[in-house]
Motif scaffolding. Sequence first.
Motif, short mmCIF file in Angstrom:
data_model
loop_
_atom_site.label_atom_id
_atom_site.label_comp_id
_atom_site.label_asym_id
_atom_site.label_seq_id
_atom_site.Cartn_x
_atom_site.Cartn_y
_atom_site.Cartn_z
N GLY A 1 112.51 26.07 -15.34
CA GLY A 1 112.74 25.51 -16.67
C GLY A 1 113.30 26.53 -17.65
N VAL A 2 112.76 27.74 -17.65
CA VAL A 2 113.25 28.78 -18.56
C VAL A 2 114.69 29.14 -18.23
CG1 VAL A 2 112.97 31.20 -19.22
CG2 VAL A 2 110.97 29.71 -19.10
N CYS A 3 114.99 29.33 -16.94
CA CYS A 3 116.36 29.68 -16.54
C CYS A 3 117.33 28.55 -16.82
CB CYS A 3 116.39 30.08 -15.07
SG CYS A 3 115.59 31.65 -14.74
N LEU A 4 116.91 27.31 -16.60
CA LEU A 4 117.76 26.16 -16.90
C LEU A 4 118.04 26.08 -18.39
CD1 LEU A 4 119.21 23.71 -15.73
CD2 LEU A 4 117.10 22.42 -15.98
N GLY A 5 117.02 26.35 -19.20
CA GLY A 5 117.19 26.34 -20.65
C GLY A 5 118.14 27.42 -21.13
N ASN A 6 118.23 28.53 -20.37
CA ASN A 6 119.11 29.63 -20.76
C ASN A 6 120.52 29.48 -20.23
OD1 ASN A 6 117.25 31.12 -22.26
ND2 ASN A 6 116.38 32.02 -20.42
N ALA B 1 122.08 26.14 -19.05
CA ALA B 1 122.73 24.82 -19.18
C ALA B 1 123.07 24.50 -20.63
CB ALA B 1 121.84 23.73 -18.60
N GLN B 2 124.16 23.78 -20.81
CA GLN B 2 124.54 23.33 -22.15
C GLN B 2 123.57 22.29 -22.67
OE1 GLN B 2 128.55 21.95 -21.76
NE2 GLN B 2 129.34 23.94 -21.17
N GLU B 3 123.15 21.37 -21.78
CA GLU B 3 122.18 20.34 -22.12
C GLU B 3 121.09 20.35 -21.07
OE1 GLU B 3 123.03 16.96 -23.95
OE2 GLU B 3 124.93 17.61 -24.79
N PRO B 4 120.13 21.29 -21.16
CA PRO B 4 119.14 21.46 -20.09
C PRO B 4 118.29 20.23 -19.80
CG PRO B 4 118.67 22.93 -21.94
CD PRO B 4 119.94 22.24 -22.24
N GLU B 5 117.97 19.43 -20.83
CA GLU B 5 117.13 18.25 -20.63
C GLU B 5 117.75 17.26 -19.66
OE1 GLU B 5 118.17 19.15 -23.77
OE2 GLU B 5 116.37 20.25 -24.37
N ALA B 6 119.06 17.21 -19.62
CA ALA B 6 119.76 16.27 -18.74
C ALA B 6 119.68 16.67 -17.27
CB ALA B 6 121.22 16.16 -19.15
N HIS B 7 119.27 17.90 -17.00
CA HIS B 7 119.29 18.40 -15.62
C HIS B 7 117.90 18.77 -15.09
CE1 HIS B 7 123.56 18.37 -16.17
NE2 HIS B 7 123.48 19.25 -17.15
N ILE B 8 116.86 18.42 -15.81
CA ILE B 8 115.50 18.74 -15.35
C ILE B 8 115.16 17.86 -14.16
CG2 ILE B 8 113.06 18.69 -15.98
CD1 ILE B 8 113.94 19.32 -18.86
N PRO B 9 114.76 18.45 -13.03
CA PRO B 9 114.39 17.65 -11.86
C PRO B 9 113.17 16.78 -12.14
CG PRO B 9 114.63 19.99 -11.29
CD PRO B 9 114.68 19.89 -12.78
N THR B 10 113.12 15.62 -11.51
CA THR B 10 111.99 14.71 -11.71
C THR B 10 111.10 14.60 -10.47
OG1 THR B 10 113.37 12.84 -11.05
CG2 THR B 10 113.20 13.29 -13.41
N ARG B 11 111.59 15.06 -9.31
CA ARG B 11 110.80 14.99 -8.08
C ARG B 11 110.94 16.30 -7.32
NH1 ARG B 11 110.45 9.38 -5.39
NH2 ARG B 11 108.77 10.56 -4.51
#
Length: 107
Positions: A56-61, A63-73
């Motif tokens: 999550g921290v690396c994705l937030g750093n 991605a342009q829109e990190p919320e759109a790419h957070i895995p759900t499973r």
Amino acid sequence: MAETQQEAWVTLAGLLARTGYTAWMDPAYRPAIPGTQHQPGTVLALVTCAPKMVIGVCLGNTAQEPEAHIPTRSLRVPKVRKTDPGPPLVAHWCDDEERPQAARQSP
């Protein structure tokens, strides 16, 4: 223009790998989920040994829109050689938008 999930996860996997984690993006992961009748088809998955918080921290750093790419499973992945050292591998994916265009069913 927002990046695709594949672009975001390739960048994320690269960052995780450079920081010492095992990580790659698998465009054709096929999860076998025990206890469910409907098995998902091929999914775009991020396979890594990194903890969810690090992802999550690396994705937030990156991605342009990190919320759109957070895995759900997620699901544990067997290592190629069981004797390989390190923490267990886990495949992370999203429920719908991760399927490659060729694998999507048209209504």
